[in-house]
Design a protein around this motif. Sequence first.
Motif, PDB file in Angstrom:
ATOM      1  N   GLN A 287      15.078  11.068  -8.259  1.00 31.25           N
ATOM      2  CA  GLN A 287      14.954  10.625  -6.875  1.00 31.25           C
ATOM      3  C   GLN A 287      13.500  10.638  -6.417  1.00 31.25           C
ATOM      4  N   MET A 288      12.774  11.711  -6.726  1.00 34.29           N
ATOM      5  CA  MET A 288      11.395  11.834  -6.262  1.00 34.29           C
ATOM      6  C   MET A 288      10.502  10.785  -6.918  1.00 34.29           C
ATOM      7  N   LEU A 289      10.663  10.579  -8.232  1.00 37.92           N
ATOM      8  CA  LEU A 289       9.875   9.557  -8.901  1.00 37.92           C
ATOM      9  C   LEU A 289      10.245   8.164  -8.386  1.00 37.92           C
ATOM     10  N   GLY A 290      11.535   7.945  -8.122  1.00 38.06           N
ATOM     11  CA  GLY A 290      11.971   6.649  -7.597  1.00 38.06           C
ATOM     12  C   GLY A 290      11.384   6.351  -6.232  1.00 38.06           C
ATOM     13  N   ILE A 291      11.299   7.360  -5.385  1.00 38.30           N
ATOM     14  CA  ILE A 291      10.666   7.182  -4.076  1.00 38.30           C
ATOM     15  C   ILE A 291       9.179   6.912  -4.245  1.00 38.30           C
ATOM     16  N   THR A 307      -1.004   9.898  -0.323  1.00 31.86           N
ATOM     17  CA  THR A 307      -0.266  10.259  -1.538  1.00 31.86           C
ATOM     18  C   THR A 307       0.498  11.561  -1.350  1.00 31.86           C
ATOM     19  N   ASN A 308      -0.150  12.563  -0.823  1.00 30.82           N
ATOM     20  CA  ASN A 308       0.496  13.864  -0.697  1.00 30.82           C
ATOM     21  C   ASN A 308       1.566  13.869   0.386  1.00 30.82           C
ATOM     22  N   HIS A 309       1.390  13.072   1.421  1.00 35.71           N
ATOM     23  CA  HIS A 309       2.438  12.924   2.428  1.00 35.71           C
ATOM     24  C   HIS A 309       3.695  12.323   1.798  1.00 35.71           C
ATOM     25  N   ALA A 314       9.156  12.832  -0.351  1.00 39.30           N
ATOM     26  CA  ALA A 314      10.086  12.614  -1.465  1.00 39.30           C
ATOM     27  C   ALA A 314      10.786  13.918  -1.830  1.00 39.30           C
ATOM     28  N   MET A 315      10.010  15.006  -1.901  1.00 39.94           N
ATOM     29  CA  MET A 315      10.593  16.311  -2.192  1.00 39.94           C
ATOM     30  C   MET A 315      11.628  16.682  -1.130  1.00 39.94           C
ATOM     31  N   HIS A 500       7.882  21.527  -1.626  1.00 42.29           N
ATOM     32  CA  HIS A 500       8.680  21.464  -0.406  1.00 42.29           C
ATOM     33  C   HIS A 500      10.141  21.362  -0.820  1.00 42.29           C
ATOM     34  N   GLU A 501      10.997  22.217  -0.245  1.00 46.18           N
ATOM     35  CA  GLU A 501      12.386  22.328  -0.698  1.00 46.18           C
ATOM     36  C   GLU A 501      13.401  21.998   0.394  1.00 46.18           C
TER      37      GLU A 501
END
Length: 569
Positions: A287-291, A307-309, A314-315, A500-501
């Motif tokens: 999911q995170m890579l797809g986003i 990028t970090n935002h 995504a996380m 971030h969880e």
Amino acid sequence: MKRCCRFGSLLVLVWCSFHGGHVAAQSRDGTPHRDAESRDGMVVAVSPDAAAVGAEILGHGGTAVDSAIATAFALAVTHPAAGNIGGGGFMLVHPGDGSPAVVIDYREKAPLAATRTMFVDNNDARTHPYVGVPGTVRGLKLAHELYGSLPWSDLVEPAVALARNGFTLHEGLAGDLNRQLSRSSNDEFRRVYGKPDGTPWVAGDRMVLSDLAATLQRIAENGPAGFYAGETAELITAEMQAGGGLISAEDLLRYRARIRAPIRSRFRGYEVLGPPPPSSGGITLAQMLGIAAQFDLRRWGRWSVQTNHVMIEAMRRAYANRAMYLGDPDFVTIPRHLASGDFAKYMAGTIDLDRATPSARLGPPVTEPAESPQTTHFSVIDRDGMAVSNTYTLEASYGSGIVVRGAGFLLNNEMGDFNRRPGVTNTQGSIGTAANEVRPEKRMLSSMTPTIVLKDGKPYLVTGSPGGRTIINTVFCVTLNVLEFGMTARQAVDAPRTDHEWFPDRVRFMGADDPEHAEMVEQLQRLGHAVVDTNSQGDANTILVSDGRFIGAADYRFGAAVAATGSDQ
């Protein structure tokens, strides 16, 4: 896939040369190698002794799976905080011969006597009821049946020798053992892991584990029957009865590892393989890579606020789905769309590039049971391109802290990874969603994320990490560093990591107090992110394949090492 290559029992000769290749795991000044290159085979692991054992197996013609098995058993001796025969994990194997990759799921199970509400009034995870049925020995044997070439006993004997003859403690392990001994209430732990003369351990001391050597010898001679039946099983069940635990002789005999298909996703033309449920790692990483794939992160730059935002958002979204939907697929139905590209594209469309999304907007506040960071990961590749990414654990550091009397090994406390209070979900730390409730013979949800990235169908990146729920985010960072930003293995492993969880709604960033990243952190805060510093996140022992060369990068944070065959280090 099996190779025909046999030889007599191995004598453990750490840091030695042997016929057919050189094992390089330690520099001349005595410090472990953090980097290496080889075309013949490589192991990257947290313990230099265990990495050297794995590399010796490769040098004797063993497959990457043979090496992984030997490394895992050696870690059970030299890395007692997480290396184990009393725990469980996941092994991802890419055979390298055109046959499909597989995940061997040897996650622990709840005993038959477990009940849905058994932990409502029991919050002490260092007690016998928190021990799940161990899966490591069954899992390693299943891997050997599928992909091994050397005799099983030859893969276990190096660990037997390390336990019987002793191994030298480094400063970190000596200090860690002293801390555990000072707070342990388990008499057997203090007897087995305490220094014989009663003084504190110091670097350079030699530790001998005679009971563990005997247990490993039974496994070497009898395979899983030397653990799940016979003398070892009797010692385990006696320990359970003495401490009020639930594991029975029937639980041990019934346990089986599972073969599962990996989660497959694509990113920038690469294929990314990860573990399926009951690990949450593969789906959440996909999911995170797809986003991330929906944005031009490379143009923005690795340390840009944009990028970090996007990475944080995504996380946030992937972890929300993790908490709400994932569990043991033998007991719950996992929504099929979670790892799809279309779903990732939809989630990317919900990101506001000018503002952080409050986590509460994505669902009711939930804080999941804490997963200990004391897992361990190692990566292996052989000269024929078979790659293994293996993550296994006891859960907390030294697991339950309970050593099986007379058997010399630590038991896990993995039952704490279930949702302990069914139906009770709140911001104070309880989660009661049904997907991960306790059920007899159910496997608890995990964050372990052994990962292999393929380029043109061949292994390109082999990585993973310990770190509890931070594991998936560590692997996400390392993978993006290589695939999106073109970092070397060393750069990707050394770069600061982000976590971030979903809940708690805050960002942990290893570079938050670094002046180099001060402007980016300030800009993230302006977007609404609560950024805090963290000293450590994960232990990403990684192999990158480039032009036929295996490039290993051991994570310096925990003293890991690379051991290679045919290396010119």
